[in-house]
Design a protein around this motif. Structure first.
Motif, PDB file in Angstrom:
ATOM      1  N   LEU A   1       0.821  -1.211   0.000  1.00 46.44           N
ATOM      2  CA  LEU A   1       0.000   0.000   0.000  1.00 46.44           C
ATOM      3  C   LEU A   1       0.857   1.264   0.000  1.00 46.44           C
ATOM      4  O   LEU A   1       0.464   2.286  -0.541  1.00 46.44           O
ATOM      5  CB  LEU A   1      -0.956   0.008   1.196  1.00 46.44           C
ATOM      6  CG  LEU A   1      -2.242  -0.815   1.074  1.00 46.44           C
ATOM      7  CD1 LEU A   1      -3.351  -0.208   1.905  1.00 46.44           C
ATOM      8  CD2 LEU A   1      -2.701  -0.970  -0.358  1.00 46.44           C
ATOM      9  N   THR A   2       2.078   1.171   0.606  1.00 48.93           N
ATOM     10  CA  THR A   2       2.986   2.318   0.529  1.00 48.93           C
ATOM     11  C   THR A   2       3.293   2.626  -0.932  1.00 48.93           C
ATOM     12  O   THR A   2       3.200   3.770  -1.379  1.00 48.93           O
ATOM     13  CB  THR A   2       4.301   1.995   1.275  1.00 48.93           C
ATOM     14  OG1 THR A   2       3.983   1.624   2.607  1.00 48.93           O
ATOM     15  CG2 THR A   2       5.229   3.195   1.281  1.00 48.93           C
ATOM     16  N   VAL A   3       3.639   1.583  -1.680  1.00 45.20           N
ATOM     17  CA  VAL A   3       3.983   1.778  -3.095  1.00 45.20           C
ATOM     18  C   VAL A   3       2.764   2.263  -3.868  1.00 45.20           C
ATOM     19  O   VAL A   3       2.840   3.201  -4.667  1.00 45.20           O
ATOM     20  CB  VAL A   3       4.523   0.461  -3.697  1.00 45.20           C
ATOM     21  CG1 VAL A   3       4.760   0.622  -5.182  1.00 45.20           C
ATOM     22  CG2 VAL A   3       5.791   0.034  -2.990  1.00 45.20           C
ATOM     23  N   LEU A   4       1.606   1.632  -3.604  1.00 43.09           N
ATOM     24  CA  LEU A   4       0.389   1.987  -4.353  1.00 43.09           C
ATOM     25  C   LEU A   4       0.010   3.450  -4.112  1.00 43.09           C
ATOM     26  O   LEU A   4      -0.176   4.216  -5.058  1.00 43.09           O
ATOM     27  CB  LEU A   4      -0.764   1.063  -3.939  1.00 43.09           C
ATOM     28  CG  LEU A   4      -2.088   1.361  -4.622  1.00 43.09           C
ATOM     29  CD1 LEU A   4      -2.013   1.022  -6.099  1.00 43.09           C
ATOM     30  CD2 LEU A   4      -3.221   0.584  -3.972  1.00 43.09           C
ATOM     31  N   PHE A   5      -0.062   3.838  -2.818  1.00 41.10           N
ATOM     32  CA  PHE A   5      -0.462   5.211  -2.510  1.00 41.10           C
ATOM     33  C   PHE A   5       0.560   6.202  -3.065  1.00 41.10           C
ATOM     34  O   PHE A   5       0.192   7.237  -3.618  1.00 41.10           O
ATOM     35  CB  PHE A   5      -0.608   5.395  -0.990  1.00 41.10           C
ATOM     36  CG  PHE A   5      -1.954   5.018  -0.465  1.00 41.10           C
ATOM     37  CD1 PHE A   5      -2.521   3.796  -0.791  1.00 41.10           C
ATOM     38  CD2 PHE A   5      -2.665   5.877   0.359  1.00 41.10           C
ATOM     39  CE1 PHE A   5      -3.765   3.435  -0.301  1.00 41.10           C
ATOM     40  CE2 PHE A   5      -3.918   5.525   0.849  1.00 41.10           C
ATOM     41  CZ  PHE A   5      -4.466   4.308   0.525  1.00 41.10           C
ATOM     42  N   ALA A   6       1.848   5.887  -2.916  1.00 42.38           N
ATOM     43  CA  ALA A   6       2.871   6.815  -3.401  1.00 42.38           C
ATOM     44  C   ALA A   6       2.733   7.011  -4.906  1.00 42.38           C
ATOM     45  O   ALA A   6       2.821   8.136  -5.406  1.00 42.38           O
ATOM     46  CB  ALA A   6       4.262   6.290  -3.051  1.00 42.38           C
ATOM     47  N   SER A   7       2.483   5.925  -5.648  1.00 45.60           N
ATOM     48  CA  SER A   7       2.410   6.100  -7.101  1.00 45.60           C
ATOM     49  C   SER A   7       1.112   6.793  -7.508  1.00 45.60           C
ATOM     50  O   SER A   7       1.112   7.599  -8.447  1.00 45.60           O
ATOM     51  CB  SER A   7       2.577   4.757  -7.819  1.00 45.60           C
ATOM     52  OG  SER A   7       1.888   3.744  -7.155  1.00 45.60           O
ATOM     53  N   VAL A   8       0.003   6.523  -6.806  1.00 46.02           N
ATOM     54  CA  VAL A   8      -1.239   7.237  -7.133  1.00 46.02           C
ATOM     55  C   VAL A   8      -1.068   8.728  -6.834  1.00 46.02           C
ATOM     56  O   VAL A   8      -1.453   9.591  -7.632  1.00 46.02           O
ATOM     57  CB  VAL A   8      -2.430   6.639  -6.348  1.00 46.02           C
ATOM     58  CG1 VAL A   8      -3.644   7.545  -6.445  1.00 46.02           C
ATOM     59  CG2 VAL A   8      -2.763   5.256  -6.869  1.00 46.02           C
ATOM     60  N   PHE A   9      -0.454   9.041  -5.679  1.00 39.18           N
ATOM     61  CA  PHE A   9      -0.217  10.450  -5.350  1.00 39.18           C
ATOM     62  C   PHE A   9       0.706  11.091  -6.383  1.00 39.18           C
ATOM     63  O   PHE A   9       0.535  12.253  -6.740  1.00 39.18           O
ATOM     64  CB  PHE A   9       0.385  10.572  -3.945  1.00 39.18           C
ATOM     65  CG  PHE A   9      -0.637  10.691  -2.854  1.00 39.18           C
ATOM     66  CD1 PHE A   9      -1.591   9.706  -2.677  1.00 39.18           C
ATOM     67  CD2 PHE A   9      -0.664  11.794  -2.013  1.00 39.18           C
ATOM     68  CE1 PHE A   9      -2.544   9.809  -1.679  1.00 39.18           C
ATOM     69  CE2 PHE A   9      -1.618  11.917  -1.011  1.00 39.18           C
ATOM     70  CZ  PHE A   9      -2.560  10.915  -0.842  1.00 39.18           C
ATOM     71  N   ALA A  10       1.708  10.337  -6.863  1.00 39.38           N
ATOM     72  CA  ALA A  10       2.619  10.892  -7.868  1.00 39.38           C
ATOM     73  C   ALA A  10       1.860  11.188  -9.154  1.00 39.38           C
ATOM     74  O   ALA A  10       2.034  12.241  -9.773  1.00 39.38           O
ATOM     75  CB  ALA A  10       3.756   9.909  -8.133  1.00 39.38           C
ATOM     76  N   PHE A  11       0.982  10.264  -9.559  1.00 35.75           N
ATOM     77  CA  PHE A  11       0.234  10.427 -10.812  1.00 35.75           C
ATOM     78  C   PHE A  11      -0.739  11.602 -10.714  1.00 35.75           C
ATOM     79  O   PHE A  11      -0.694  12.540 -11.513  1.00 35.75           O
ATOM     80  CB  PHE A  11      -0.515   9.121 -11.106  1.00 35.75           C
ATOM     81  CG  PHE A  11      -1.337   9.161 -12.357  1.00 35.75           C
ATOM     82  CD1 PHE A  11      -0.719   9.234 -13.600  1.00 35.75           C
ATOM     83  CD2 PHE A  11      -2.721   9.136 -12.302  1.00 35.75           C
ATOM     84  CE1 PHE A  11      -1.475   9.269 -14.752  1.00 35.75           C
ATOM     85  CE2 PHE A  11      -3.479   9.178 -13.454  1.00 35.75           C
ATOM     86  CZ  PHE A  11      -2.853   9.242 -14.691  1.00 35.75           C
ATOM     87  N   VAL A  12      -1.576  11.577  -9.668  1.00 33.88           N
ATOM     88  CA  VAL A  12      -2.564  12.648  -9.513  1.00 33.88           C
ATOM     89  C   VAL A  12      -1.854  13.977  -9.236  1.00 33.88           C
ATOM     90  O   VAL A  12      -2.237  15.025  -9.775  1.00 33.88           O
ATOM     91  CB  VAL A  12      -3.557  12.293  -8.384  1.00 33.88           C
ATOM     92  CG1 VAL A  12      -4.523  13.436  -8.132  1.00 33.88           C
ATOM     93  CG2 VAL A  12      -4.310  11.023  -8.741  1.00 33.88           C
ATOM     94  N   GLY A  13      -0.794  13.926  -8.422  1.00 32.68           N
ATOM     95  CA  GLY A  13      -0.053  15.138  -8.101  1.00 32.68           C
ATOM     96  C   GLY A  13       0.558  15.783  -9.334  1.00 32.68           C
ATOM     97  O   GLY A  13       0.515  17.003  -9.500  1.00 32.68           O
ATOM     98  N   THR A  14       1.104  14.969 -10.232  1.00 32.32           N
ATOM     99  CA  THR A  14       1.678  15.502 -11.461  1.00 32.32           C
ATOM    100  C   THR A  14       0.614  16.228 -12.276  1.00 32.32           C
ATOM    101  O   THR A  14       0.827  17.349 -12.751  1.00 32.32           O
ATOM    102  CB  THR A  14       2.283  14.364 -12.303  1.00 32.32           C
ATOM    103  OG1 THR A  14       3.179  13.641 -11.491  1.00 32.32           O
ATOM    104  CG2 THR A  14       3.007  14.906 -13.516  1.00 32.32           C
ATOM    105  N   LEU A  15      -0.548  15.575 -12.405  1.00 32.06           N
ATOM    106  CA  LEU A  15      -1.637  16.204 -13.172  1.00 32.06           C
ATOM    107  C   LEU A  15      -2.071  17.504 -12.504  1.00 32.06           C
ATOM    108  O   LEU A  15      -2.217  18.538 -13.169  1.00 32.06           O
ATOM    109  CB  LEU A  15      -2.830  15.240 -13.277  1.00 32.06           C
ATOM    110  CG  LEU A  15      -2.621  14.004 -14.148  1.00 32.06           C
ATOM    111  CD1 LEU A  15      -3.894  13.173 -14.181  1.00 32.06           C
ATOM    112  CD2 LEU A  15      -2.220  14.402 -15.560  1.00 32.06           C
ATOM    113  N   ALA A  16      -2.258  17.474 -11.184  1.00 33.98           N
ATOM    114  CA  ALA A  16      -2.737  18.657 -10.471  1.00 33.98           C
ATOM    115  C   ALA A  16      -1.738  19.800 -10.595  1.00 33.98           C
ATOM    116  O   ALA A  16      -2.113  20.941 -10.866  1.00 33.98           O
ATOM    117  CB  ALA A  16      -2.994  18.310  -9.008  1.00 33.98           C
TER     118      ALA A  16
END
Lengths: 394, 177
Positions: free
Chosen positions: B103-118
């Protein structure tokens, strides 16, 4: 083509003299430890085994890193190669230092007691493999293999200084060398450390030692690089970029160690078998558990978080602090691996645990600095040296 | 009608002037500065203030994933449905770690993806700099430095004068839309 590199870097004078205080400290501590050995021979051999595993791990890990850099290239390998080679050339000396362990076999290993073996079915089945003649025979075989590769790797690397490019030959010897290294370290760590507990077995044990040795060797190389980078002529050559690369490799080793150590724990935890958990019980449910917790925090969590930082990896000073923590934890790790076998009720620290490893270390460092002063600090004939050195402005 | 200014851009003919201008802007106290060049220029790394917001976002994402997994496993195994598995403690954290790691990896990558877009201003499809017609030259042989209006010490007049002193080819206002 003969090498045309402009520098012929030699070990700076003050480091050239370091062998003498190292040797004096080593021999002095050894004398004190031998006195301790008369009062408590068992404790002496335990401490000796622990210290020995650290220093031979450093030498073997250095040899493995030399072979890795022959196969992969890279600027980090060019600048550290001579330090790592000097460390691996201590192997003949370490072969001599192995002899005291032979006198301690009955003090260290349960399988050397025939009455114990006769009463225990598992040990009886292991006896055809785990017995004194084969233990000694295997040790001789390990050292023959290790010293052979150290000798050839060094010889061809020095030839490169004189006549230029030997990349292909060095790669050809490194590939089988690395495979044999992993096999011999697996067997040796089983003989020397795993068999300390009568029934314990772990299939990941050898790799845990392989990674620990690589980690120790890389830490040592970084410290030497930090020392050399403050002195001419290497101050002209070693740049933040090199430390950055070494720091990234260090992060990899820290994570790999945590991954393997955790895998071993998880499998034993999930299996909950009576042959496996006795190894963890004293290391977990007694005061030894605090040592294990310290390993998690200081050999993984803190170095891992610190090494994520880019500026930290690029500064020799801050990187050396992390490396200092890790080297200290390498000792603690071996302490935690070796000692609880003999004191299953809780943490016990004997003064020989400190003097003996440092005695071996002092003598080892003397041999290391002697080796390092005999050769140029850079592989001046390596075909990629210009690139490794000049691409390093930043 | 008032125009919204997004920033003031200066166009330079060579990388040296751009780097000089960037260094001057940094020394003058400007923080929201960005350079646009046809190819990477090493010296800019030190001259352009670091405003990256993504690393902390990813770190927080990872931390949240780590804690979420532990909280979930603790709730399931200890509070909601406690089962004795071979005598192991209910809070059996060694076996929780696998999920905590995932879940650390999953959340970090989702945050990276959404964060990049935002952080890129999604769903806005283009960047204000493209409002400049001359900006097409940035992929050819021109170098742009833009001080954004969001900078605390930004002032339409003063900033334009400041950039004009840097010996640019031209100083332009960048419209918000």
């Amino acid at each position: 083509m003969t090498p045309t590199f402009p520098l012929s870097p030699e070990l700076p004078g003050d480091l050239r003299r370091w062998w003498r205080p190292s040797l004096l400290a080593g021999v002095g501590l050894l004398a004190i430890s031998v006195i301790g050995a008369f009062f408590s021979p068992q404790q002496f051999f335990r401490s000796y085994l622990m210290g020995y595993l650290f220093w031979i791990g450093l030498a073997l890990g250095s040899m493995a890193l030399v072979m890795v850099q022959h196969l992969t290239g890279g600027a980090w390998g060019v600048v550290t190669r001579r330090v790592l080679e000097s460390a691996m050339l201590t192997l003949p000396f370490l072969a001599i230092l192995f002899v005291p362990i032979l006198f301690g076999i009955t003090d260290l290993y349960g399988w050397s007691h025939s009455d114990l073996v006769a009463r225990d079915e598992v040990m009886r089945h292991r006896a055809p493999y785990m017995n004194e003649p084969l233990f000694i025979g295997r040790a001789i075989a390990y050292f023959v293999i290790w010293i052979f590769f150290a000798y050839v790797l060094n010889r061809w690397s020095r030839r490169e200084d004189r006549i230029g490019d030997q990349t292909r030959k060095l790669a050809m010897i490194s590939a089988p060398g690395l495979i044999l290294y992993v096999f011999t370290v697996t067997f040796a760590s089983t003989d020397w450390a795993e068999s300390l507990m009568d029934h314990w077995y772990s299939t990941i044990w050898g790799f845990l030692f392989v990674v620990s040795q690589g980690l120790t060797a890389l830490c040592f190389a970084i410290i030497l690089m930090a020392l050399l980078s403050r002195r001419s002529p290497m101050s002209e050559v070693v740049r933040p970029r090199h430390f950055h690369d070494l720091g990234k490799l260090l992060l990899m080793f820290v994570m790999l160690w945590a991954y393997l150590a955790y895998s071993q724990l998880l499998i034993v935890w999930a299996g909950d078998l009576s042959d496996e958990i006795p190894w963890y019980l004293p290391r977990w449910s007694t005061s030894w558990g605090w040592v294990g917790a310290a390993l998690i925090v200081f050999q993984f969590v803190i170095p891992f978080l610190l090494l994520l930082s880019r500026p930290l990896k690029r500064s020799p000073k801050t990187l050396s602090i992390v490396v200092g923590i890790l080297i200290a934890m390498r000792f603690v790790d071996l302490f935690w691996i070796v000692m609880p076998n003999f004191h299953i009720t809780g943490l016990r620290i004997h003064w020989l645990n400190i003097t003996v490893p440092f005695a071996i270390g002092g003598m080892w460092l003397a041999v290391f600095f002697w080796q390092l002063s005999k050769r140029p600090l850079l592989p001046v004939g390596a075909p990629n040296i210009e690139q490794a050195v000049t691409h390093a402005e930043d | 009608m008032t125009r919204e200014i997004w920033g003031i851009a200066a166009e330079f003919a060579d990388p040296e002037s751009l780097v000089d201008a960037a260094v001057n802007a940094r020394d003058a106290g400007y923080r929201h500065v960005e350079a646009y060049t046809p190819y990477p220029i090493k010296q800019l790394e030190a001259a352009i203030p670091d405003r990256r917001a993504l690393p902390p976002i990813v770190f927080i994402g990872g931390l949240l994933g780590f804690l979420t997994a532990w909280a979930m496993e603790f709730y399931i195994a200890v509070i909601d449905y406690p089962i004795n598995v071979g005598g192991r403690p209910l809070n059996s954290w060694p076996s929780f770690i696998v999920i905590m790691f995932e879940l650390t990896v999953l959340f970090a990558s989702v945050f990276a993806f959404v964060g990049t877009l935002a952080l890129s201003g999604f769903p806005r499809p283009n960047h204000p700099m493209f409002n400049l017609s001359r900006f097409s030259q940035v992929s050819n042989n021109r170098f742009f430095l833009c001080i954004e209006a969001s900078d605390p010490i930004f002032d339409a007049k003063e900033t334009a004068d400041f950039l004009a002193d840097m010996d640019p080819v031209e100083v332009m206002e960048v419209d918000e839309d």
